[in-house]
Design a protein around this motif. Sequence first.
Motif, PDB file in Angstrom:
ATOM      1  N   SER A  29      -4.513 -44.507  -7.431  1.00  0.00           N
ATOM      2  CA  SER A  29      -3.097 -44.499  -7.030  1.00  0.00           C
ATOM      3  C   SER A  29      -2.450 -45.864  -7.246  1.00  0.00           C
ATOM      4  O   SER A  29      -1.299 -45.947  -7.690  1.00  0.00           O
ATOM      5  N   ALA A  30      -3.166 -46.924  -6.931  1.00  0.00           N
ATOM      6  CA  ALA A  30      -2.640 -48.273  -7.183  1.00  0.00           C
ATOM      7  C   ALA A  30      -2.464 -48.491  -8.683  1.00  0.00           C
ATOM      8  O   ALA A  30      -1.464 -49.085  -9.128  1.00  0.00           O
ATOM      9  N   THR A  86       4.497 -42.470   4.338  1.00  0.00           N
ATOM     10  CA  THR A  86       4.155 -43.853   4.655  1.00  0.00           C
ATOM     11  C   THR A  86       5.277 -44.547   5.413  1.00  0.00           C
ATOM     12  O   THR A  86       6.447 -44.395   5.072  1.00  0.00           O
ATOM     13  N   LYS A 116      15.600 -40.955  -0.507  1.00  0.00           N
ATOM     14  CA  LYS A 116      14.636 -41.382   0.499  1.00  0.00           C
ATOM     15  C   LYS A 116      15.341 -41.632   1.840  1.00  0.00           C
ATOM     16  O   LYS A 116      16.525 -41.920   1.873  1.00  0.00           O
ATOM     17  N   ARG A 141      12.716 -47.912 -10.147  1.00  0.00           N
ATOM     18  CA  ARG A 141      11.738 -46.893 -10.586  1.00  0.00           C
ATOM     19  C   ARG A 141      12.012 -45.552  -9.923  1.00  0.00           C
ATOM     20  O   ARG A 141      12.277 -45.486  -8.741  1.00  0.00           O
ATOM     21  N   VAL A 196      -2.876 -40.201   0.966  1.00  0.00           N
ATOM     22  CA  VAL A 196      -3.643 -41.373   0.498  1.00  0.00           C
ATOM     23  C   VAL A 196      -2.975 -41.955  -0.758  1.00  0.00           C
ATOM     24  O   VAL A 196      -2.806 -43.179  -0.870  1.00  0.00           O
ATOM     25  N   GLN A 197      -2.620 -41.073  -1.678  1.00  0.00           N
ATOM     26  CA  GLN A 197      -1.903 -41.537  -2.863  1.00  0.00           C
ATOM     27  C   GLN A 197      -0.605 -42.239  -2.462  1.00  0.00           C
ATOM     28  O   GLN A 197      -0.264 -43.295  -3.016  1.00  0.00           O
ATOM     29  N   LEU A 199       8.282 -49.184   0.530  1.00  0.00           N
ATOM     30  CA  LEU A 199       8.959 -47.901   0.743  1.00  0.00           C
ATOM     31  C   LEU A 199       9.625 -47.368  -0.517  1.00  0.00           C
ATOM     32  O   LEU A 199      10.048 -46.211  -0.563  1.00  0.00           O
ATOM     33  N   ALA A 200       9.719 -48.200  -1.546  1.00  0.00           N
ATOM     34  CA  ALA A 200      10.300 -47.760  -2.821  1.00  0.00           C
ATOM     35  C   ALA A 200       9.294 -46.985  -3.671  1.00  0.00           C
ATOM     36  O   ALA A 200       9.657 -46.397  -4.691  1.00  0.00           O
ATOM     37  N   ALA A 201       8.028 -46.959  -3.257  1.00  0.00           N
ATOM     38  CA  ALA A 201       7.011 -46.206  -4.012  1.00  0.00           C
ATOM     39  C   ALA A 201       7.287 -44.710  -3.904  1.00  0.00           C
ATOM     40  O   ALA A 201       7.855 -44.248  -2.914  1.00  0.00           O
ATOM     41  N   PRO A 202       6.861 -43.953  -4.896  1.00  0.00           N
ATOM     42  CA  PRO A 202       7.046 -42.491  -4.816  1.00  0.00           C
ATOM     43  C   PRO A 202       6.061 -41.885  -3.817  1.00  0.00           C
ATOM     44  O   PRO A 202       5.103 -42.533  -3.398  1.00  0.00           O
ATOM     45  N   VAL A 206      -9.482 -42.633  -4.674  1.00  0.00           N
ATOM     46  CA  VAL A 206      -8.085 -42.154  -4.660  1.00  0.00           C
ATOM     47  C   VAL A 206      -7.137 -43.347  -4.522  1.00  0.00           C
ATOM     48  O   VAL A 206      -6.116 -43.439  -5.218  1.00  0.00           O
ATOM     49  N   GLN A 207      -7.490 -44.266  -3.605  1.00  0.00           N
ATOM     50  CA  GLN A 207      -6.681 -45.482  -3.469  1.00  0.00           C
ATOM     51  C   GLN A 207      -6.650 -46.242  -4.794  1.00  0.00           C
ATOM     52  O   GLN A 207      -5.593 -46.724  -5.218  1.00  0.00           O
ATOM     53  N   TRP A 259       4.789 -39.009 -11.962  1.00  0.00           N
ATOM     54  CA  TRP A 259       3.399 -38.908 -11.462  1.00  0.00           C
ATOM     55  C   TRP A 259       3.046 -37.421 -11.366  1.00  0.00           C
ATOM     56  O   TRP A 259       3.412 -36.765 -10.382  1.00  0.00           O
ATOM     57  N   TYR A 319       0.327 -43.779   0.408  1.00  0.00           N
ATOM     58  CA  TYR A 319       0.235 -45.121   1.012  1.00  0.00           C
ATOM     59  C   TYR A 319      -0.369 -46.118   0.042  1.00  0.00           C
ATOM     60  O   TYR A 319      -0.042 -47.312   0.100  1.00  0.00           O
ATOM     61  N   SER A 320      -1.231 -45.650  -0.870  1.00  0.00           N
ATOM     62  CA  SER A 320      -1.812 -46.575  -1.849  1.00  0.00           C
ATOM     63  C   SER A 320      -0.749 -47.102  -2.817  1.00  0.00           C
ATOM     64  O   SER A 320      -0.751 -48.294  -3.168  1.00  0.00           O
ATOM     65  N   ALA A 321       0.139 -46.231  -3.260  1.00  0.00           N
ATOM     66  CA  ALA A 321       1.233 -46.682  -4.131  1.00  0.00           C
ATOM     67  C   ALA A 321       2.134 -47.657  -3.375  1.00  0.00           C
ATOM     68  O   ALA A 321       2.590 -48.669  -3.933  1.00  0.00           O
ATOM     69  N   GLN A 375       0.358 -51.000  -3.161  1.00  0.00           N
ATOM     70  CA  GLN A 375       0.392 -51.727  -4.428  1.00  0.00           C
ATOM     71  C   GLN A 375       1.758 -52.382  -4.634  1.00  0.00           C
ATOM     72  O   GLN A 375       1.851 -53.547  -5.034  1.00  0.00           O
ATOM     73  N   ASN A 376       2.835 -51.661  -4.344  1.00  0.00           N
ATOM     74  CA  ASN A 376       4.175 -52.267  -4.424  1.00  0.00           C
ATOM     75  C   ASN A 376       4.284 -53.473  -3.485  1.00  0.00           C
ATOM     76  O   ASN A 376       4.832 -54.513  -3.857  1.00  0.00           O
ATOM     77  N   ILE A 415      10.943 -52.498  -9.234  1.00  0.00           N
ATOM     78  CA  ILE A 415      10.447 -51.749  -8.073  1.00  0.00           C
ATOM     79  C   ILE A 415      11.550 -50.860  -7.492  1.00  0.00           C
ATOM     80  O   ILE A 415      11.318 -49.692  -7.160  1.00  0.00           O
ATOM     81  N   GLN A 465       0.628 -46.604  -9.813  1.00  0.00           N
ATOM     82  CA  GLN A 465       1.866 -47.280  -9.425  1.00  0.00           C
ATOM     83  C   GLN A 465       2.153 -48.448 -10.359  1.00  0.00           C
ATOM     84  O   GLN A 465       3.284 -48.639 -10.807  1.00  0.00           O
ATOM     85  N   ARG A 469      11.778 -45.966   8.610  1.00  0.00           N
ATOM     86  CA  ARG A 469      10.393 -46.084   8.109  1.00  0.00           C
ATOM     87  C   ARG A 469       9.819 -47.497   8.229  1.00  0.00           C
ATOM     88  O   ARG A 469       8.672 -47.705   7.833  1.00  0.00           O
TER      89      ARG A 469
END
Lengths: 175, 175
Positions: free
Chosen positions: B97-98, A46, B161, B10, A93-94, A35-38, B93-94, B116, A96-98, A101-102, B7, B101, B167
């Motif tokens: 994006s990963a 997400t 956030k 950021r 998509v971007q 959840l810390a991802a942008p 895209v995934q 980003w 949830y992918s970030a 990855q976190n 994390i 990140q 979440r």
Amino acid sequence: MELFDVIKSRRSYRGMYQQKPVSREDLRLIMEAALAAPSGCNKQTTSVIAVDDPELMKQLGDMLGKPNFASAPAAVCILSEKKIAYKNRTFFVQDYSAAIQNALLAIQGLGLESCWVEGYVTDTDCIGRKMADLLGVPENIDLVCYLPVGYAAEEGSYVQKMPFEERAWFNGYRK
Amino acid sequence: MELFDVIKSRRSYRGMYQQKPVSREDLRLIMEAALAAPSGCNKQTTSVIAVDDPELMKQLGDMLGKPNFASAPAAVCILSEKKIAYKNRTFFVQDYSAAIQNALLAIQGLGLESCWVEGYVTDTDCIGRKMADLLGVPENIDLVCYLPVGYAAEEGSYVQKMPFEERAWFNGYRK
């Protein structure tokens, strides 16, 4: 848990898992990392559900139909809402992918294993929707990725990547 | 540079940058981090170009038209190729994006700032394509994101956030 060590050592584990449970503390750290991802325009599309209830894990594992991933004692399910960011543009998509990855880095940093399981759950047989229904996720929110979480029970086999020079350059393409 | 500290700290920096250059060593670490991310079916659809040539940075900044981002002394441009992963499915895209990140975490871990920048470069005015042409990127590969890289020249303003409880849940949606 030095950042660059974790980034470089992270890999997708496709072996069987030990039955040793994952602590709630670790699961919470993984969710916090996700959840810390942008997110695009800070839409925070997400959300996450960690699962460690053995009965739920069994049902999710049966839906997944992959004995290796299903052997994990816990999982983090990644949920996504297709919100518009601005005009007609979406970045879910971007987003949830970030987040994934976190989460994967957090899992690696905690000495746990995982694998980004997305294709299986979002394919035409709609496994993700069945999992979402089991977890009470409303119809407007998709379960887009299943992250098994646990300790490795065996040696994994890992893919190779192309060398740096084939994918990265300074001041111009293939320079 | 402890993983969880990075994390959690950021954030997207939207202020002006100092003119202090970014070392090649740091740019390489950022690129290595990006390329260490996983990709769907290991298709490795993402590649990267770091830019630190002042003349190129000026031209890219003029294309971007955002004085804050354009003030950075360096940038990492994220390139993506729309490869099929299997059947008719793509995960590019995934993948990128990963990679982004990972790059953002590396930037944060090195004491640098970034943001980003994707919507501006992939909108209908095709700024990303113009940037790609300047960098010699072939037509089948898209420049999908511009990451300014440098040291903060001012206090940034940062988004908030939603709380964790809005979440993230255990064993069911909103449980």
